[in-house]
Design an enzyme around this catalytic site. Sequence first.
Site, PDB file in Angstrom:
ATOM      1  N   ASP A 140      -6.264  36.889 128.865  1.00 42.66           N
ATOM      2  CA  ASP A 140      -7.611  36.513 128.437  1.00 42.66           C
ATOM      3  C   ASP A 140      -8.249  37.704 127.715  1.00 42.66           C
ATOM      4  OD1 ASP A 140      -8.357  38.300 130.448  1.00 42.66           O
ATOM      5  OD2 ASP A 140      -8.938  36.722 131.854  1.00 42.66           O
ATOM      6  N   TRP A 145      19.115  16.522 131.812  1.00 46.89           N
ATOM      7  CA  TRP A 145      20.397  16.255 131.172  1.00 46.89           C
ATOM      8  C   TRP A 145      20.624  14.751 131.063  1.00 46.89           C
ATOM      9  CZ3 TRP A 145      19.608  17.525 136.172  1.00 46.89           C
ATOM     10  CH2 TRP A 145      20.231  16.784 137.167  1.00 46.89           C
ATOM     11  N   PRO A 198      11.624  16.425 137.502  1.00 44.15           N
ATOM     12  CA  PRO A 198      10.202  16.556 137.201  1.00 44.15           C
ATOM     13  C   PRO A 198       9.451  17.108 138.419  1.00 44.15           C
ATOM     14  CG  PRO A 198      10.772  14.249 137.495  1.00 44.15           C
ATOM     15  CD  PRO A 198      12.048  15.025 137.543  1.00 44.15           C
ATOM     16  N   LYS A 231      15.871  14.153 148.343  1.00 46.69           N
ATOM     17  CA  LYS A 231      15.661  13.881 146.922  1.00 46.69           C
ATOM     18  C   LYS A 231      14.921  15.008 146.198  1.00 46.69           C
ATOM     19  CE  LYS A 231      15.399   8.851 147.478  1.00 46.69           C
ATOM     20  NZ  LYS A 231      14.621   7.646 147.111  1.00 46.69           N
TER      21      LYS A 231
END
Length: 136
Positions: free
Chosen positions: A16, A47, A57, A87
């Site tokens: 900044d 992929w 994600p 998962k």
Amino acid sequence: MTPFQMSRRVEFGDTDMAGIMHFSNFFRFMEAAETAFLRDRGLTVSWREGGSKLGFPRVSAACDYQKPAAFEDVLTITVAVEKLGRKSVSYRFDFANQRGEPVAVGRVTAVLCRTAAPDQIESLEIPPEIRAKLEA
């Protein structure tokens, strides 16, 4: 699990007007460190396989700041798998400056998903071969 480390310099564009790294750039650094971590283990974040796009994600991201990082600082980012679920994978990112002082701690959780069509995303169990590489 063995932690992974990489270094990255704080560039002028990361800061900044006071020359302090903008908080949002820690997330960019975490993403770069995650990508390097996966590459080091023979994996990637996205992929194609069997006509589908697969990837990890992010479903959660956070960062706690302890000390400012400034222009020209060289940050060491240590990546560790904090939790490996059925998962999902949760990472911890420890940031330290060139003096070894803690700067920030970030966390990201990603879920293995498959995209068959633009509006069709489903989570998948992490296969044993990917799990083994994440645990390496």
